[in-house]
Design an enzyme around this catalytic site. Structure first.
Site, short mmCIF file in Angstrom:
data_model
loop_
_atom_site.label_atom_id
_atom_site.label_comp_id
_atom_site.label_asym_id
_atom_site.label_seq_id
_atom_site.Cartn_x
_atom_site.Cartn_y
_atom_site.Cartn_z
N PHE A 116 0.85 -1.18 0.00
CA PHE A 116 0.00 0.00 0.00
C PHE A 116 0.89 1.24 0.00
CE2 PHE A 116 -4.41 1.26 0.54
CZ PHE A 116 -5.07 0.08 0.26
N GLN A 237 -7.50 15.23 3.04
CA GLN A 237 -6.89 14.37 2.04
C GLN A 237 -7.75 14.19 0.79
OE1 GLN A 237 -6.29 9.83 2.54
NE2 GLN A 237 -4.24 10.70 2.63
N HIS A 239 -7.95 11.71 -2.25
CA HIS A 239 -7.46 10.42 -2.72
C HIS A 239 -7.24 10.53 -4.22
CE1 HIS A 239 -7.27 6.17 -3.67
NE2 HIS A 239 -7.30 5.87 -2.40
N LEU A 249 -14.55 5.91 -4.96
CA LEU A 249 -13.18 5.49 -4.69
C LEU A 249 -12.78 4.24 -5.48
CD1 LEU A 249 -10.74 5.93 -2.78
CD2 LEU A 249 -11.83 4.36 -1.21
N GLU A 252 -6.43 2.27 -3.46
CA GLU A 252 -4.98 2.26 -3.67
C GLU A 252 -4.46 0.83 -3.83
OE1 GLU A 252 -3.28 5.28 -1.13
OE2 GLU A 252 -1.73 3.86 -0.56
N ARG A 283 -0.64 9.58 -0.75
CA ARG A 283 -1.77 10.12 -1.51
C ARG A 283 -1.67 11.61 -1.81
NH1 ARG A 283 -6.42 6.84 1.86
NH2 ARG A 283 -5.98 4.82 0.89
N HIS A 349 -11.56 12.84 0.37
CA HIS A 349 -11.62 11.51 0.94
C HIS A 349 -11.60 11.45 2.46
CE1 HIS A 349 -11.24 7.20 0.88
NE2 HIS A 349 -10.05 7.20 1.44
N ARG A 391 -2.68 11.28 5.80
CA ARG A 391 -2.83 9.92 6.28
C ARG A 391 -2.36 8.91 5.25
NH1 ARG A 391 -6.43 6.09 5.37
NH2 ARG A 391 -8.14 7.33 4.50
#
Lengths: 576, 232
Positions: A116, A237, A239, A249, A252, A283, A349, A391
């Protein structure tokens, strides 16, 4: 007046709220309030995974996870909190498995793990397989599993109750909430020794978002109006991979499994910006890479999107590990991801900021670390801070279970040694006034139009890239929208399941959240993590290695700075 | 493109019985049915009432009857229908208002099948082992989002309130076939009754209605076979 009393009341039935509830179930009299049915909570939309340094498929250590979290957050992370997150992730993820969560497995029956963004081996050397997962519906399985445990332990659920107010006793203790029962329109006083805010985020203030329609920031605005501070609200954030125009979404995990971002020329552009981690850079950075490609004219067909390409992946990887997101592409885009690339754009996000708490979820009253008795927060609603300025993927789910659990345990202990505080005089006064005001207004400007204006304003002026000019425009726009909101009207004046009313109430919360984001963003004259300003493009550790704390006072908004906890890792330039 | 929505409306504060209202809405064929409902609520008539949240088919809030079949309004695009669509609440549950139905009975049936892992102590500091093949045995059932599309498409549930319904059976099966679970016998006892799996007449409506592509009828048949052969 409908009156209930409990040892503890939890606002929000997503991962954090349910995890807290399970700690207390059977040992204390508790209630979980949600404006939805619990299984509709937005935790259920989380896809790719939940990280823990189990080392099931390759060497890993919680110290590496801690370092990645700190660096990913551009050093604004409180390192004592990041240590708790990374250490306790291991046990918390095992606890989920023990509750029955159907994790994907290795051939020998261990929990499988995958790559990730921003998660590395040996302090940044290269990607590591750390994310445990259940296909690409990890959040769905966490939510279902925790709800199942709630049923097993006979937790009281107040489903479809819309919370209107936080109750604070005369001596400053949290002592319950006031809520509207959607089905009947009745107002309830829910009196409790402690209150946990765990009601998720506010992505709906932006026009393109991955967030559910319920993500309107009620849990930020309501305590804020009662004088509770909000921390680091400027860090929001985006994304990188939302479905173009829809914002839905695409995990990732798609890049973790080998998916590649391509611009209009077909170039895999991420490696130009982040030579080591490439498409798996954090991100905030990948969203800016996309922004830059589009700005320089390399979007697809000159438009404001690029491609996420999975067409080179083996079919069984797509079918077994990414089934849901590829199904989204088929449903909403009519595209077969096994053959064709998917058009994507950054989508609003996750709120890194929120209600400031200590390591046990206790809400902080000020920058000195004083706590508000009986008041707790966890999950996206809270800011511990383990995410700092950005994050890392999978860490939201880790945050939910680790800090939801810690908050629940502390609330249990607190409830055993404290009494029910007295309610303030006329506890429902504010809530009733708010509801009857909206219900009794003549037709005015439509709530939906104002909401649309707010969402466009925030998307255009306060999203991936900001400046004093854009933020000032945003601030003026919010002031205008707020004054129109005072005269906006609704069509439904009935008492049964009045969602016209609740959408009106939600817009009030969204305006408060937007204002807090812009206030923090204007004050922070640097670029760090998800907060990027063209007029201050560099990180400024001398002046801004600090959290911002925003409070509503009688004289307006008051912003102070709070020290960041640095224990292990001194701030360095952030390169991937 | 202009579409006509014919929506079954009922507000218990005002109406004696349900009635249909029509709305004209400009939408793209690629828009969701939910986008159409939102457009009506936000621009024409704020009293229109329905549940919704995630808007992409994972939360299960907005199951409803569209042109006579159950769908999630957020996972169904306008181009799947003609220019006129009829939208009604799910059948079989009491209507609270417009497209919002009372879900109490649905969740009561779900809870009745013990939808949680029943197992002894877990190993300390380690997961319970389960091979990919063992996961395969029940994974499909874990996709359920409790939207009630299957249960309210089943003609048996329309007339027989005591039938637990397809969704509850799927969620029982999710644990019955989980190699870590030890509660199969208890759940099978609950399902081995006239209000359990034997009420199913294999109509396949549930499978057709499932927005998560769960082969619901097959799972119910699986449980029946297990009961007949008395082996998990």
């Amino acid at each position: 007046m409908a009156y209930h009393h409990y040892d503890a009341v939890i606002v929000g039935a997503g991962g954090a709220g349910l995890m807290a509830a399970i700690q207390m179930a059977g040992k204390a009299n508790i209630a979980v309030i949600s404006k939805l049915y619990p299984t509709r909570s937005h935790t259920g939309a989380a896809q790719g995974g939940i990280s823990a340094a189990l080392g099931n498929v390759e060497e890993d250590h919680w110290q590496w996870h801690m370092f990645d979290t700190v660096k990913g957050g551009d050093y604004l992370v409180d390192q004592d909190a990041a240590e708790v997150l990374a250490r306790e992730a291991i046990d918390a993820v095992l606890e989920l498995e023990h509750m029955g969560l159907p994790f994907n497995r290795t051939p020998d029956g261990r929990m499988d793990q995958r790559r990730f963004g921003g998660h590395t081996r040996n302090f940044g050397e290269g990607p590591v397989k750390r994310a445990c997962y259940a296909a690409d519906r990890t959040g769905h399985m966490i939510l279902q599993t925790l709800y199942q445990q709630g049923i097993k332990h006979q937790v009281n659920f107040l489903d479809e109750f819309h919370v209107l107010d936080l109750l604070v006793s005369d001596d400053g203790r949290a002592c319950g909430v006031v809520a509207l029962e959607l089905r009947t329109g009745e107002i309830h006083t829910v009196h409790a020794k402690s209150v946990l805010w765990a009601s998720g985020g506010f992505g709906r203030i932006f026009s393109v978002t991955s967030n559910a329609m319920a993500g309107t920031g009620d849990g930020f605005a309501i305590p804020f109006r009662r004088g509770v501070p909000l921390m680091d609200m400027e860090f929001y954030q985006f994304h990188p991979t939302g479905i173009y125009k829809f914002g839905i979404l695409l995990s990732e995990a798609a890049r973790g499994e080998g998916g590649i971002l391509r611009n209009g020329l077909g170039e895999a552009f991420a490696e130009r910006y982040a030579p080591t981690l490439k498409d798996l850079a954090p991100r905030d950075m990948v969203s800016r890479f996309i922004y830059q490609e589009i700005k320089e004219g390399r979007g697809v067909d000159g438009k404001d999107y690029v491609y996420l390409d999975l067409s080179h992946l083996p079919e069984d990887v797509i079918d077994k590990k990414l089934p849901d997101i590829t199904d989204f592409a088929r449903t909403y885009l009519g595209i077969e991801p096994k053959r064709d690339p998917m058009p994507i754009q950054p989508t609003a996000h996750y709120a890194m900021g929120g209600i400031p708490t200590d390591l046990d979820g206790r809400v902080l009253a000020d920058a000195d670390g004083d706590t508000i008795t009986g008041l707790y927060s966890a999950g996206e609603n809270a800011c511990v801070s383990v995410h700092g300025a950005n994050r890392l993927g999978t860490n939201s789910l880790v945050d939910l279970v680790v800090f939801g659990r810690r908050a629940g345990r502390h609330m249990l202990e607190f409830g055993q040694k404290s009494d029910l505080p007295p309610l303030p005089v006329d506890p429902e006064f504010v809530a009733r006034a708010q509801v009857s005001d909206l219900l009794s207004r003549p037709k005015g400007e439509r709530i939906a139009d104002l909401r649309h204006d707010l969402q466009s304003l925030m998307m255009d002026q306060a999203s991936v890239v900001r400046s004093a000019e854009s933020l000032t425009t945003a601030k003026q726009g919010i002031t205008r929208i707020r004054s129109s909101y005072a005269y906006a009207g609704i069509d439904d004046h009935g008492s049964t399941f009045n969602t016209d009313l609740t959408e009106g109430l939600e817009l009030g919360a969204m305006i408060d959240c937007a204002e807090a984001v812009v206030e923090g963003a204007l004050a922070r004259e640097e670029s760090r993590g998800a907060h990027y300003r063209t007029d201050f493009p560099d990180r400024d550790d001398v002046n801004w290695l600090k959290h911002t704390m925003l409070r509503k006072t009688s004289g307006g908004l008051e912003l102070t700075k709070k020290t960041v906890s640095i224990t292990e890792f001194q701030p360095k330039e952030r390169k991937y | 493109m202009q579409y006509t929505f014919r929506i079954k409306r009922y507000d218990p504060d005002i109406d004696v019985k349900p009635h249909f209202e029509e709305y004209a809405v400009d939408l793209e064929p690629s828009d969701r049915v939910l986008d159409g409902l939102n457009e009506i609520k936000w621009q024409q008539d704020g009293t229109l009432t329905y549940r919704r949240s995630c808007a992409h088919g994972v939360c299960g809030s907005d199951a409803m009857r569209i042109n006579g079949r159950n769908f999630l309004a957020c996972k169904t695009l306008m181009k799947e229908f003609g220019k006129k669509i009829t939208v009604e609440p799910l059948i079989g549950f009491t209507v609270i208002k417009d497209l919002v139905v009372d879900m109490d009975q649905f969740f009561a049936s779900y809870k009745a099948v013990k939808p949680y892992l029943i197992a002894g102590d877990a190993p300390a500091s380690e997961e319970r082992r389960q091979t990919p093949e063992q996961l395969d045995r029940y994974e499909e059932a874990t996709k359920c989002i409790l939207c009630a599309s299957c249960t309210t498409s089943c003609p048996i549930t329309w007339t027989n309130e005591s039938f637990v319904g397809p969704a509850a059976i799927v969620n029982a099966a999710r644990f019955i076939y989980d190699s870590r679970d030890e509660g199969a016998a208890e759940r099978l006892r609950i399902l081995n009754t006239q209000s359990g799996v034997w009420r199913c007449r294999t109509v396949f409506n549930c499978t057709e209605a499932c927005p998560r592509d769960i082969k619901v009828t097959n799972i119910i048949e699986d449980v029946k076979r297990t009961l007949l052969l008395e082996q998990v």
